[in-house]
Design an enzyme around this catalytic site. Structure first.
Site, PDB file in Angstrom:
ATOM      1  N   GLY A   1      45.341  48.630  53.350  1.00 51.59           N
ATOM      2  CA  GLY A   1      44.078  48.579  52.589  1.00 51.59           C
ATOM      3  C   GLY A   1      43.111  49.639  53.071  1.00 51.59           C
ATOM      4  O   GLY A   1      41.900  49.422  53.135  1.00 51.59           O
TER       5      GLY A   1
ATOM      6  N   ALA B   1      43.166  31.289  53.874  1.00 47.98           N
ATOM      7  CA  ALA B   1      43.979  32.437  54.300  1.00 47.98           C
ATOM      8  C   ALA B   1      43.436  33.030  55.602  1.00 47.98           C
ATOM      9  O   ALA B   1      44.205  33.360  56.517  1.00 47.98           O
ATOM     10  CB  ALA B   1      44.004  33.503  53.204  1.00 47.98           C
ATOM     11  N   LYS B   2      42.117  33.155  55.703  1.00 46.96           N
ATOM     12  CA  LYS B   2      41.519  33.780  56.889  1.00 46.96           C
ATOM     13  C   LYS B   2      41.662  32.885  58.120  1.00 46.96           C
ATOM     14  O   LYS B   2      41.771  33.381  59.245  1.00 46.96           O
ATOM     15  CB  LYS B   2      40.056  34.128  56.618  1.00 46.96           C
ATOM     16  CG  LYS B   2      39.872  35.267  55.605  1.00 46.96           C
ATOM     17  CD  LYS B   2      40.691  36.493  55.966  1.00 46.96           C
ATOM     18  CE  LYS B   2      40.228  37.766  55.293  1.00 46.96           C
ATOM     19  NZ  LYS B   2      41.136  38.897  55.547  1.00 46.96           N
TER      20      LYS B   2
ATOM     21  N   TYR C   1      40.355  31.918  50.040  1.00 44.22           N
ATOM     22  CA  TYR C   1      40.107  32.985  51.031  1.00 44.22           C
ATOM     23  C   TYR C   1      39.874  32.391  52.437  1.00 44.22           C
ATOM     24  O   TYR C   1      40.419  32.887  53.427  1.00 44.22           O
ATOM     25  CB  TYR C   1      38.889  33.773  50.557  1.00 44.22           C
ATOM     26  CG  TYR C   1      38.506  34.978  51.377  1.00 44.22           C
ATOM     27  CD1 TYR C   1      39.163  36.199  51.218  1.00 44.22           C
ATOM     28  CD2 TYR C   1      37.437  34.928  52.275  1.00 44.22           C
ATOM     29  CE1 TYR C   1      38.780  37.323  51.934  1.00 44.22           C
ATOM     30  CE2 TYR C   1      37.044  36.046  52.991  1.00 44.22           C
ATOM     31  CZ  TYR C   1      37.714  37.240  52.820  1.00 44.22           C
ATOM     32  OH  TYR C   1      37.325  38.349  53.529  1.00 44.22           O
ATOM     33  N   ALA C   2      39.082  31.321  52.516  1.00 42.75           N
ATOM     34  CA  ALA C   2      38.798  30.691  53.810  1.00 42.75           C
ATOM     35  C   ALA C   2      40.084  30.173  54.445  1.00 42.75           C
ATOM     36  O   ALA C   2      40.304  30.303  55.659  1.00 42.75           O
ATOM     37  CB  ALA C   2      37.790  29.552  53.633  1.00 42.75           C
TER      38      ALA C   2
ATOM     39  N   ASP D   1      52.428  47.590  47.983  1.00 39.61           N
ATOM     40  CA  ASP D   1      51.778  46.281  47.872  1.00 39.61           C
ATOM     41  C   ASP D   1      52.259  45.472  49.073  1.00 39.61           C
ATOM     42  O   ASP D   1      53.460  45.185  49.196  1.00 39.61           O
ATOM     43  CB  ASP D   1      52.211  45.618  46.556  1.00 39.61           C
ATOM     44  CG  ASP D   1      51.636  44.220  46.374  1.00 39.61           C
ATOM     45  OD1 ASP D   1      51.117  43.648  47.357  1.00 39.61           O
ATOM     46  OD2 ASP D   1      51.731  43.694  45.250  1.00 39.61           O
TER      47      ASP D   1
ATOM     48  N   SER E   1      37.900  36.467  59.043  1.00 41.85           N
ATOM     49  CA  SER E   1      36.558  36.512  58.451  1.00 41.85           C
ATOM     50  C   SER E   1      35.764  35.313  58.957  1.00 41.85           C
ATOM     51  O   SER E   1      36.357  34.278  59.316  1.00 41.85           O
ATOM     52  CB  SER E   1      36.657  36.428  56.923  1.00 41.85           C
ATOM     53  OG  SER E   1      35.388  36.162  56.352  1.00 41.85           O
TER      54      SER E   1
HETATM   55  P1  NAP Z   1      37.695  46.425  50.146  1.00 41.34           P
HETATM   56  O1  NAP Z   1      36.618  47.450  50.191  1.00 41.34           O
HETATM   57  O2  NAP Z   1      37.868  45.594  48.932  1.00 41.34           O
HETATM   58  O3  NAP Z   1      39.077  47.173  50.500  1.00 41.34           O
HETATM   59  C1  NAP Z   1      40.281  46.472  50.505  1.00 41.34           C
HETATM   60  C2  NAP Z   1      41.416  47.436  50.256  1.00 41.34           C
HETATM   61  O4  NAP Z   1      42.654  46.684  50.287  1.00 41.34           O
HETATM   62  C3  NAP Z   1      41.337  48.116  48.882  1.00 41.34           C
HETATM   63  O5  NAP Z   1      41.562  49.500  49.009  1.00 41.34           O
HETATM   64  C4  NAP Z   1      42.462  47.422  48.103  1.00 41.34           C
HETATM   65  O6  NAP Z   1      43.072  48.235  47.114  1.00 41.34           O
HETATM   66  C5  NAP Z   1      43.455  47.131  49.206  1.00 41.34           C
HETATM   67  N1  NAP Z   1      44.414  46.123  48.798  1.00 41.34           N
HETATM   68  C6  NAP Z   1      44.204  44.998  48.078  1.00 41.34           C
HETATM   69  N2  NAP Z   1      45.337  44.341  47.854  1.00 41.34           N
HETATM   70  C7  NAP Z   1      46.329  45.065  48.427  1.00 41.34           C
HETATM   71  C8  NAP Z   1      47.733  44.909  48.514  1.00 41.34           C
HETATM   72  N3  NAP Z   1      48.367  43.869  47.962  1.00 41.34           N
HETATM   73  N4  NAP Z   1      48.448  45.850  49.183  1.00 41.34           N
HETATM   74  C9  NAP Z   1      47.829  46.929  49.722  1.00 41.34           C
HETATM   75  N5  NAP Z   1      46.507  47.126  49.676  1.00 41.34           N
HETATM   76  C10 NAP Z   1      45.755  46.209  49.030  1.00 41.34           C
HETATM   77  O7  NAP Z   1      37.576  45.374  51.341  1.00 41.34           O
HETATM   78  P2  NAP Z   1      36.803  45.439  52.765  1.00 41.34           P
HETATM   79  O8  NAP Z   1      35.473  44.815  52.590  1.00 41.34           O
HETATM   80  O9  NAP Z   1      36.940  46.772  53.381  1.00 41.34           O
HETATM   81  O10 NAP Z   1      37.684  44.361  53.567  1.00 41.34           O
HETATM   82  C11 NAP Z   1      38.775  44.715  54.396  1.00 41.34           C
HETATM   83  C12 NAP Z   1      39.277  43.444  55.081  1.00 41.34           C
HETATM   84  O11 NAP Z   1      38.229  42.830  55.817  1.00 41.34           O
HETATM   85  C13 NAP Z   1      39.798  42.394  54.112  1.00 41.34           C
HETATM   86  O12 NAP Z   1      40.901  41.724  54.672  1.00 41.34           O
HETATM   87  C14 NAP Z   1      38.625  41.455  53.989  1.00 41.34           C
HETATM   88  O13 NAP Z   1      39.040  40.172  53.598  1.00 41.34           O
HETATM   89  C15 NAP Z   1      38.076  41.500  55.402  1.00 41.34           C
HETATM   90  N6  NAP Z   1      36.673  41.116  55.516  1.00 41.34           N
HETATM   91  C16 NAP Z   1      35.691  41.777  54.832  1.00 41.34           C
HETATM   92  C17 NAP Z   1      34.370  41.374  54.974  1.00 41.34           C
HETATM   93  C18 NAP Z   1      33.221  42.059  54.259  1.00 41.34           C
HETATM   94  O14 NAP Z   1      32.087  41.563  54.347  1.00 41.34           O
HETATM   95  N7  NAP Z   1      33.437  43.166  53.580  1.00 41.34           N
HETATM   96  C19 NAP Z   1      34.052  40.291  55.792  1.00 41.34           C
HETATM   97  C20 NAP Z   1      35.075  39.642  56.457  1.00 41.34           C
HETATM   98  C21 NAP Z   1      36.386  40.049  56.318  1.00 41.34           C
HETATM   99  P3  NAP Z   1      42.562  48.183  45.594  1.00 41.34           P
HETATM  100  O15 NAP Z   1      41.254  48.838  45.582  1.00 41.34           O
HETATM  101  O16 NAP Z   1      43.606  48.948  44.841  1.00 41.34           O
HETATM  102  O17 NAP Z   1      42.499  46.728  45.219  1.00 41.34           O
END
Ligand code: NAP
Length: 255
Positions: free
Chosen positions: A15, A159-160, A156-157, A65, A144
Protein backbone atom coordinates in the site's frame (compact mmCIF):
# COMPACT_ATOMS: atom_id res chain seq x y z
CA UNK A 1 26.61 -6.82 12.82
CA UNK A 2 24.74 -9.76 11.44
CA UNK A 3 25.70 -11.51 8.24
CA UNK A 4 22.70 -10.08 6.39
CA UNK A 5 23.75 -6.49 6.98
CA UNK A 6 26.84 -6.97 4.79
CA UNK A 7 24.82 -6.28 1.59
CA UNK A 8 21.91 -3.96 0.88
CA UNK A 9 18.84 -5.06 2.71
CA UNK A 10 15.53 -5.24 0.91
CA UNK A 11 12.23 -4.02 2.29
CA UNK A 12 8.69 -4.49 0.99
CA UNK A 13 6.10 -1.89 1.90
CA UNK A 14 2.51 -2.72 0.89
CA UNK A 15 0.00 0.00 0.00
CA UNK A 16 2.98 2.27 -0.65
CA UNK A 17 1.59 4.33 -3.55
CA UNK A 18 0.51 7.02 -1.11
CA UNK A 19 -0.09 7.97 2.51
CA UNK A 20 1.67 6.17 5.35
CA UNK A 21 3.05 3.50 3.00
CA UNK A 22 4.67 6.04 0.67
CA UNK A 23 6.26 7.96 3.56
CA UNK A 24 7.51 4.66 5.02
CA UNK A 25 8.99 3.54 1.69
CA UNK A 26 10.81 6.88 1.36
CA UNK A 27 12.11 6.68 4.91
CA UNK A 28 13.37 3.10 4.56
CA UNK A 29 15.14 4.08 1.34
CA UNK A 30 16.81 6.93 3.26
CA UNK A 31 17.80 4.37 5.88
CA UNK A 32 19.65 2.45 3.15
CA UNK A 33 17.13 -0.21 2.12
CA UNK A 34 16.27 -1.12 -1.44
CA UNK A 35 12.48 -0.79 -1.33
CA UNK A 36 9.75 -2.68 -3.16
CA UNK A 37 6.85 -0.24 -3.43
CA UNK A 38 3.86 -2.56 -3.65
CA UNK A 39 0.34 -1.40 -4.39
CA UNK A 40 -2.74 -2.64 -6.26
CA UNK A 41 -1.57 -1.04 -9.51
CA UNK A 42 2.09 -1.00 -10.51
CA UNK A 43 1.53 2.36 -12.27
CA UNK A 44 0.25 3.91 -9.03
CA UNK A 45 3.44 2.83 -7.22
CA UNK A 46 5.69 4.59 -9.74
CA UNK A 47 5.34 8.03 -8.08
CA UNK A 48 6.84 6.73 -4.84
CA UNK A 49 9.60 4.93 -6.76
CA UNK A 50 10.48 8.16 -8.59
CA UNK A 51 10.61 10.10 -5.32
CA UNK A 52 12.97 7.49 -3.86
CA UNK A 53 15.19 7.48 -6.95
CA UNK A 54 15.29 11.29 -7.07
CA UNK A 55 16.54 11.20 -3.47
CA UNK A 56 19.30 8.78 -4.54
CA UNK A 57 17.67 5.54 -3.36
CA UNK A 58 16.81 2.24 -5.02
CA UNK A 59 13.21 1.09 -5.48
CA UNK A 60 10.96 -1.15 -7.54
CA UNK A 61 7.26 -0.65 -8.33
CA UNK A 62 5.26 -3.84 -7.88
CA UNK A 63 1.56 -4.31 -8.60
CA UNK A 64 -0.31 -6.87 -6.53
CA UNK A 65 -3.49 -7.35 -4.55
CA UNK A 66 -2.27 -8.47 -1.11
CA UNK A 67 -5.40 -10.55 -0.62
CA UNK A 68 -4.69 -12.70 -3.70
CA UNK A 69 -2.42 -15.64 -2.98
CA UNK A 70 -1.01 -16.08 -6.51
CA UNK A 71 -0.35 -12.36 -6.94
CA UNK A 72 1.40 -12.20 -3.57
CA UNK A 73 3.60 -15.19 -4.35
CA UNK A 74 4.55 -13.76 -7.76
CA UNK A 75 5.20 -10.30 -6.31
CA UNK A 76 7.49 -11.53 -3.54
CA UNK A 77 9.40 -13.78 -5.97
CA UNK A 78 9.82 -10.82 -8.33
CA UNK A 79 11.18 -8.66 -5.51
CA UNK A 80 13.64 -11.40 -4.55
CA UNK A 81 14.80 -11.75 -8.17
CA UNK A 82 15.09 -8.03 -8.96
CA UNK A 83 16.14 -6.47 -5.63
CA UNK A 84 17.15 -9.41 -3.44
CA UNK A 85 15.46 -11.46 -0.74
CA UNK A 86 13.22 -9.23 1.37
CA UNK A 87 14.09 -9.17 5.07
CA UNK A 88 11.83 -6.28 6.02
CA UNK A 89 8.07 -6.38 5.47
CA UNK A 90 5.68 -3.58 6.31
CA UNK A 91 2.06 -4.75 6.05
CA UNK A 92 0.46 -1.37 5.48
CA UNK A 93 -2.11 -1.86 2.68
CA UNK A 94 -5.54 -1.08 4.00
CA UNK A 95 -9.09 -0.09 3.18
CA UNK A 96 -12.15 1.05 5.08
CA UNK A 97 -15.77 0.12 4.41
CA UNK A 98 -17.42 1.88 7.35
CA UNK A 99 -21.02 1.44 8.35
CA UNK A 100 -23.08 0.85 11.45
CA UNK A 101 -23.37 -2.86 12.17
CA UNK A 102 -27.03 -3.13 11.14
CA UNK A 103 -26.21 -1.63 7.74
CA UNK A 104 -22.88 -3.40 7.18
CA UNK A 105 -22.95 -5.78 4.23
CA UNK A 106 -21.18 -9.13 4.14
CA UNK A 107 -19.13 -7.80 1.23
CA UNK A 108 -17.92 -4.87 3.34
CA UNK A 109 -17.00 -7.24 6.15
CA UNK A 110 -15.17 -9.67 3.84
CA UNK A 111 -13.31 -6.99 1.87
CA UNK A 112 -11.84 -5.43 5.01
CA UNK A 113 -10.89 -8.82 6.51
CA UNK A 114 -9.31 -9.89 3.23
CA UNK A 115 -7.09 -6.87 2.72
CA UNK A 116 -5.92 -6.44 6.32
CA UNK A 117 -5.85 -9.95 7.74
CA UNK A 118 -5.57 -12.32 4.78
CA UNK A 119 -3.27 -9.77 3.09
CA UNK A 120 -0.87 -9.58 6.05
CA UNK A 121 -0.96 -13.38 6.40
CA UNK A 122 -0.20 -14.04 2.72
CA UNK A 123 2.54 -11.42 2.48
CA UNK A 124 4.21 -12.58 5.68
CA UNK A 125 4.03 -16.24 4.75
CA UNK A 126 5.64 -15.50 1.38
CA UNK A 127 8.36 -13.22 2.77
CA UNK A 128 9.37 -15.05 5.95
CA UNK A 129 11.54 -17.64 4.22
CA UNK A 130 13.97 -14.94 3.08
CA UNK A 131 14.19 -13.69 6.67
CA UNK A 132 14.78 -17.20 8.02
CA UNK A 133 17.52 -17.74 5.39
CA UNK A 134 19.16 -14.44 6.37
CA UNK A 135 18.69 -15.17 10.10
CA UNK A 136 17.47 -11.58 10.34
CA UNK A 137 14.16 -9.95 9.68
CA UNK A 138 11.72 -7.26 10.69
CA UNK A 139 7.94 -7.39 10.27
CA UNK A 140 5.78 -4.37 11.00
CA UNK A 141 2.00 -4.55 10.86
CA UNK A 142 -0.22 -1.48 10.71
CA UNK A 143 -2.90 -1.76 13.36
CA UNK A 144 -4.96 1.25 14.51
CA UNK A 145 -6.42 2.90 17.59
CA UNK A 146 -9.68 1.55 16.13
CA UNK A 147 -8.57 -1.86 17.45
CA UNK A 148 -9.89 -0.59 20.80
CA UNK A 149 -13.34 -0.15 19.27
CA UNK A 150 -14.75 2.52 16.98
CA UNK A 151 -18.32 3.37 16.06
CA UNK A 152 -19.12 2.42 12.46
CA UNK A 153 -16.03 0.25 12.09
CA UNK A 154 -16.99 -3.23 13.34
CA UNK A 155 -15.12 -4.75 10.38
CA UNK A 156 -12.03 -2.51 10.51
CA UNK A 157 -11.72 -2.58 14.33
CA UNK A 158 -11.90 -6.38 14.28
CA UNK A 159 -9.23 -6.63 11.59
CA UNK A 160 -6.93 -4.17 13.37
CA UNK A 161 -7.32 -6.04 16.68
CA UNK A 162 -6.67 -9.30 14.82
CA UNK A 163 -3.42 -7.91 13.45
CA UNK A 164 -2.22 -7.43 17.02
CA UNK A 165 -2.69 -11.14 17.77
CA UNK A 166 -1.02 -12.00 14.48
CA UNK A 167 1.95 -9.78 15.38
CA UNK A 168 2.44 -11.36 18.81
CA UNK A 169 2.28 -14.87 17.35
CA UNK A 170 4.84 -14.02 14.66
CA UNK A 171 7.12 -12.67 17.40
CA UNK A 172 6.87 -15.99 19.27
CA UNK A 173 7.34 -18.23 16.21
CA UNK A 174 10.07 -16.29 14.42
CA UNK A 175 12.13 -14.83 17.26
CA UNK A 176 14.70 -17.60 17.29
CA UNK A 177 15.54 -16.82 13.66
CA UNK A 178 16.47 -13.23 14.45
CA UNK A 179 13.13 -11.95 13.21
CA UNK A 180 11.11 -9.42 15.19
CA UNK A 181 7.45 -8.53 14.64
CA UNK A 182 5.79 -5.40 15.96
CA UNK A 183 2.60 -3.47 15.34
CA UNK A 184 2.00 0.24 15.07
CA UNK A 185 -1.45 1.52 15.99
CA UNK A 186 -1.77 5.05 14.63
CA UNK A 187 -4.34 7.58 15.72
CA UNK A 188 -5.55 10.21 13.24
CA UNK A 189 -3.08 10.51 10.36
CA UNK A 190 -3.70 13.02 7.57
CA UNK A 191 -4.04 10.86 4.43
CA UNK A 192 -6.52 10.02 1.67
CA UNK A 193 -8.08 7.50 4.09
CA UNK A 194 -9.05 10.13 6.67
CA UNK A 195 -10.00 12.53 3.86
CA UNK A 196 -12.46 9.93 2.56
CA UNK A 197 -13.88 9.53 6.07
CA UNK A 198 -14.47 13.29 6.28
CA UNK A 199 -16.17 13.24 2.87
CA UNK A 200 -18.43 10.37 3.95
CA UNK A 201 -19.42 12.32 7.06
CA UNK A 202 -20.05 15.47 5.01
CA UNK A 203 -17.44 17.49 6.93
CA UNK A 204 -14.81 19.64 5.12
CA UNK A 205 -11.42 17.95 5.63
CA UNK A 206 -9.90 21.10 7.22
CA UNK A 207 -12.69 21.17 9.84
CA UNK A 208 -12.36 17.43 10.41
CA UNK A 209 -8.61 17.89 11.04
CA UNK A 210 -9.19 20.84 13.39
CA UNK A 211 -11.79 18.88 15.35
CA UNK A 212 -9.50 15.87 15.66
CA UNK A 213 -6.50 18.01 16.67
CA UNK A 214 -8.52 19.63 19.48
CA UNK A 215 -8.89 16.19 21.10
CA UNK A 216 -5.20 15.20 20.74
CA UNK A 217 -2.77 16.10 23.57
CA UNK A 218 0.03 17.19 21.19
CA UNK A 219 -2.57 19.49 19.57
CA UNK A 220 -2.12 18.32 16.00
CA UNK A 221 -3.07 15.38 13.84
CA UNK A 222 -0.41 12.91 12.75
CA UNK A 223 1.44 12.98 9.46
CA UNK A 224 2.58 9.89 7.49
CA UNK A 225 6.19 10.74 8.45
CA UNK A 226 5.31 10.30 12.15
CA UNK A 227 4.53 6.65 11.46
CA UNK A 228 7.48 6.19 9.08
CA UNK A 229 9.77 7.30 11.91
CA UNK A 230 8.46 4.55 14.15
CA UNK A 231 8.85 1.96 11.38
CA UNK A 232 12.44 3.14 11.00
CA UNK A 233 13.02 2.46 14.71
CA UNK A 234 11.50 -1.02 14.57
CA UNK A 235 13.61 -2.08 11.58
CA UNK A 236 16.82 -0.68 13.05
CA UNK A 237 19.60 -3.01 14.13
CA UNK A 238 19.34 -1.82 17.73
CA UNK A 239 15.66 -2.75 18.03
CA UNK A 240 16.36 -6.49 17.94
CA UNK A 241 15.17 -7.03 21.53
CA UNK A 242 11.82 -5.33 20.94
CA UNK A 243 9.28 -7.81 19.59
CA UNK A 244 5.58 -8.59 19.82
CA UNK A 245 4.79 -5.02 20.83
CA UNK A 246 1.99 -2.70 19.83
CA UNK A 247 2.89 0.98 19.91
CA UNK A 248 0.01 3.45 19.84
CA UNK A 249 1.21 6.48 17.92
CA UNK A 250 -1.66 8.86 18.50
CA UNK A 251 -0.21 12.07 19.94
CA UNK A 252 -1.30 11.10 23.43
CA UNK A 253 -2.14 8.18 25.70
CA UNK A 254 -5.73 7.69 24.55
CA UNK A 255 -7.19 6.90 21.18
P1 NAP B 1 -4.42 5.21 2.16
O1 NAP B 1 -3.93 6.60 1.93
O2 NAP B 1 -5.82 4.87 1.82
O3 NAP B 1 -3.41 4.22 1.39
C1 NAP B 1 -3.63 2.84 1.39
C2 NAP B 1 -2.97 2.23 0.18
O4 NAP B 1 -3.20 0.80 0.22
C3 NAP B 1 -3.55 2.74 -1.14
O5 NAP B 1 -2.52 3.08 -2.04
C4 NAP B 1 -4.36 1.54 -1.64
O6 NAP B 1 -4.45 1.43 -3.05
C5 NAP B 1 -3.55 0.39 -1.09
N1 NAP B 1 -4.32 -0.84 -1.07
C6 NAP B 1 -5.62 -1.02 -0.74
N2 NAP B 1 -6.00 -2.29 -0.89
C7 NAP B 1 -4.91 -2.96 -1.35
C8 NAP B 1 -4.68 -4.31 -1.72
N3 NAP B 1 -5.64 -5.24 -1.65
N4 NAP B 1 -3.44 -4.66 -2.15
C9 NAP B 1 -2.46 -3.72 -2.25
N5 NAP B 1 -2.62 -2.44 -1.91
C10 NAP B 1 -3.84 -2.05 -1.47
O7 NAP B 1 -4.24 4.75 3.67
P2 NAP B 1 -3.30 5.31 4.87
O8 NAP B 1 -4.09 6.29 5.65
O9 NAP B 1 -1.96 5.65 4.37
O10 NAP B 1 -3.24 3.98 5.77
C11 NAP B 1 -2.19 3.03 5.68
C12 NAP B 1 -2.42 1.98 6.77
O11 NAP B 1 -2.48 2.60 8.05
C13 NAP B 1 -3.71 1.20 6.61
O12 NAP B 1 -3.52 -0.14 7.00
C14 NAP B 1 -4.64 1.90 7.57
O13 NAP B 1 -5.68 1.05 7.98
C15 NAP B 1 -3.67 2.25 8.69
N6 NAP B 1 -4.11 3.35 9.54
C16 NAP B 1 -4.37 4.59 9.03
C17 NAP B 1 -4.78 5.61 9.88
C18 NAP B 1 -5.08 7.01 9.39
O14 NAP B 1 -5.56 7.83 10.19
N7 NAP B 1 -4.82 7.35 8.14
C19 NAP B 1 -4.94 5.36 11.24
C20 NAP B 1 -4.68 4.09 11.72
C21 NAP B 1 -4.26 3.09 10.87
P3 NAP B 1 -5.70 2.05 -3.83
O15 NAP B 1 -5.53 3.51 -3.77
O16 NAP B 1 -5.56 1.51 -5.22
O17 NAP B 1 -6.93 1.57 -3.12
Amino acid sequence: MSEASAGTRVAIVTGAARGIGAATALRLAQDGFAVAVLDLEEAAAKGTVEAIETAGGRALAVGADVSDSDQVQAAVERVAAELGGPTVLVNNAGITRDNMLFKMTETDWDLVMNVHLRGAFLMTRAAQKYMIDAKWGRIINLSSVSALGNRGQANYATAKAGLQGFTKTLAIELGKFGVTANAIAPGFIQTEMTKATAERMGIPFEDFIKGAASQIPVARVGQPEDIAHLVSFFVSEGAGFVSGQVVYAAGGPKA
